[in-house]
Design an enzyme around this catalytic site. Structure first.
Site, PDB file in Angstrom:
ATOM      1  N   LYS A 107       0.744  -0.946  -0.257  1.00  0.00           N
ATOM      2  CA  LYS A 107       0.168  -0.113   0.472  1.00  0.00           C
ATOM      3  C   LYS A 107       0.605   1.021   0.030  1.00  0.00           C
ATOM      4  CE  LYS A 107      -4.209  -2.137   2.203  1.00  0.00           C
ATOM      5  NZ  LYS A 107      -4.769  -1.842   3.719  1.00  0.00           N
ATOM      6  N   TYR A 121     -12.411  -2.549  -3.367  1.00  0.00           N
ATOM      7  CA  TYR A 121     -12.924  -2.797  -2.558  1.00  0.00           C
ATOM      8  C   TYR A 121     -14.128  -3.036  -2.491  1.00  0.00           C
ATOM      9  CZ  TYR A 121      -7.850  -2.542   0.181  1.00  0.00           C
ATOM     10  OH  TYR A 121      -6.994  -2.722   1.400  1.00  0.00           O
ATOM     11  N   ASN A 167      -1.979  -0.156   7.329  1.00  0.00           N
ATOM     12  CA  ASN A 167      -1.265  -1.468   7.725  1.00  0.00           C
ATOM     13  C   ASN A 167      -0.525  -1.969   6.841  1.00  0.00           C
ATOM     14  OD1 ASN A 167      -3.225  -1.671   6.055  1.00  0.00           O
ATOM     15  ND2 ASN A 167      -5.128  -2.980   6.784  1.00  0.00           N
ATOM     16  N   HIS A 222      -1.711  -5.350   1.503  1.00  0.00           N
ATOM     17  CA  HIS A 222      -2.786  -5.978   1.732  1.00  0.00           C
ATOM     18  C   HIS A 222      -2.892  -7.445   0.685  1.00  0.00           C
ATOM     19  CE1 HIS A 222      -7.040  -7.614  -0.458  1.00  0.00           C
ATOM     20  NE2 HIS A 222      -6.607  -7.947  -1.561  1.00  0.00           N
ATOM     21  N   GLU A 252      -9.305 -10.113  -7.523  1.00  0.00           N
ATOM     22  CA  GLU A 252      -8.453  -9.494  -7.234  1.00  0.00           C
ATOM     23  C   GLU A 252      -6.817  -8.731  -8.534  1.00  0.00           C
ATOM     24  OE1 GLU A 252      -7.669  -9.566  -3.413  1.00  0.00           O
ATOM     25  OE2 GLU A 252      -9.182  -8.626  -2.357  1.00  0.00           O
TER      26      GLU A 252
HETATM   27  N1  UDP Z   1      -9.824  -0.830   6.809  1.00  0.00           N
HETATM   28  C1  UDP Z   1     -10.047   0.747   7.733  1.00  0.00           C
HETATM   29  N2  UDP Z   1     -11.040   0.305   9.434  1.00  0.00           N
HETATM   30  C2  UDP Z   1     -11.510  -0.450   9.325  1.00  0.00           C
HETATM   31  C3  UDP Z   1     -11.583  -1.921   8.445  1.00  0.00           C
HETATM   32  C4  UDP Z   1     -10.264  -2.156   7.593  1.00  0.00           C
HETATM   33  O1  UDP Z   1      -9.122   1.806   7.659  1.00  0.00           O
HETATM   34  O2  UDP Z   1     -12.085  -0.112  10.477  1.00  0.00           O
HETATM   35  C5  UDP Z   1      -8.951  -0.773   6.104  1.00  0.00           C
HETATM   36  C6  UDP Z   1      -7.830  -1.463   6.088  1.00  0.00           C
HETATM   37  O3  UDP Z   1      -6.577  -0.563   5.614  1.00  0.00           O
HETATM   38  C7  UDP Z   1      -7.844  -3.165   5.838  1.00  0.00           C
HETATM   39  C8  UDP Z   1      -9.029  -2.757   4.560  1.00  0.00           C
HETATM   40  O4  UDP Z   1      -9.756  -1.328   5.446  1.00  0.00           O
HETATM   41  O5  UDP Z   1      -6.911  -3.036   5.695  1.00  0.00           O
HETATM   42  C9  UDP Z   1      -9.481  -3.456   4.492  1.00  0.00           C
HETATM   43  O6  UDP Z   1     -10.413  -3.952   5.861  1.00  0.00           O
HETATM   44  P1  UDP Z   1     -10.591  -5.760   5.770  1.00  0.00           P
HETATM   45  O7  UDP Z   1     -11.321  -5.996   6.842  1.00  0.00           O
HETATM   46  O8  UDP Z   1     -10.640  -6.680   4.356  1.00  0.00           O
HETATM   47  O9  UDP Z   1      -9.227  -6.224   6.053  1.00  0.00           O
HETATM   48  P2  UDP Z   1      -7.943  -7.211   5.797  1.00  0.00           P
HETATM   49  O10 UDP Z   1      -8.228  -8.064   5.281  1.00  0.00           O
HETATM   50  O11 UDP Z   1      -6.619  -5.477   5.245  1.00  0.00           O
HETATM   51  O12 UDP Z   1      -6.811  -7.435   7.329  1.00  0.00           O
HETATM   52 MG    MG Z   2      -9.815  -8.395   3.240  1.00  0.00          MG
END
Ligand code: UDP
Ligand code: MG
Length: 141
Positions: free
Chosen positions: A14, A54, A121, A124, A135
Site C-alpha cells: 500500500k 474494495y 497497515n 493487502h 483481484e
Molecule cells: N480498514 C479500515 N478500518 C477498518 C477496517 C478496515 O480502515 O475498521 C481498512 C484497512 O486498510 C484494511 C482494509 O480496510 O486493510 C480492508 O479491510 P479488511 O477487513 O478486508 O482487512 P484486511 O483483509 O486488509 O486485513
Molecule cells: Mg480483506
C-alpha cells in the site's frame, strides 16, 4: 494422481509501505517463507480501480478514508503462488489493525497508528481463492 492447481494470492504494498521503503522487506519475508513471485507491477491506480478492488467494503464508514489512503501514492502489486499461499501470507501480514498485530508479523513490526484517522497497515493480501482470482484480474488485466 492429478496435481492440485497451485494457489495464488494478490499482494499489494500500500502507499504507506512504498513511501516508507518497505516494499523489498515485505516481499523478502514472503519469498523467504518459500512462496514464488509470479508477477510484479508498480501502479498508480485511479479511484475506479480501487473501488473495484474494495467493492466488498463499499458503504462502510471507513470506505471513503480507505480510498483516500489507497490513492495517496504509488502501489506495488504482486502475485505469489504456493500450496496454501493465502493462509500463509495472511499469517505473515498479521491482524488488520497494526497497533495490535502480533510482533513478528509485517503489520505488527512496521505498522502503527500515525494519527491520520485511518487504518494504515502497509500491505493487502487476498483472503480466499475467489477473491484472489477476482483481484488478480483487476491489477493484472
Ligand atoms: N480498514 C479500515 N478500518 C477498518 C477496517 C478496515 O480502515 O475498521 C481498512 C484497512 O486498510 C484494511 C482494509 O480496510 O486493510 C480492508 O479491510 P479488511 O477487513 O478486508 O482487512 P484486511 O483483509 O486488509 O486485513
Ligand atoms: Mg480483506
Amino acid at each position: 494422481m492429478r496435481a492440485m492447481a497451485t494457489e495464488k494470492i494478490l499482494v499489494l504494498i500500500k502507499p504507506d509501505g512504498v513511501r516508507r521503503n518497505l516494499t523489498g522487506e515485505v516481499f523478502a519475508r514472503i519469498e523467504r517463507k518459500g512462496y514464488v513471485l509470479e508477477n510484479l507491477a508498480w501502479q498508480e491506480p485511479d479511484r475506479d480501480k480501487l473501488a473495484q478492488h474494495y467493492a466488498e467494503h463499499s458503504g462502510k464508514p471507513f470506505y471513503p478514508g480507505l480510498l483516500d489512503y489507497m490513492s495517496s501514492g504509488p502501489i506495488v502489486a504482486a502475485v505469489f503462488s504456493g500450496e496454501e499461499v493465502i493462509a500463509g501470507v495472511r499469517s505473515l501480514c498479521g491482524a488488520t489493525d497494526p497497533t495490535v498485530a502480533a510482533p513478528g508479523t509485517i503489520r505488527g513490526d512496521f505498522g502503527r497508528n500515525w494519527g491520520s484517522g485511518r487504518l494504515e497497515n502497509i500491505v493487502h493480501a487476498s483472503d480466499s481463492p475467489e477473491s484472489a482470482e477476482r483481484e488478480i484480474s483487476i491489477w493484472f488485466a
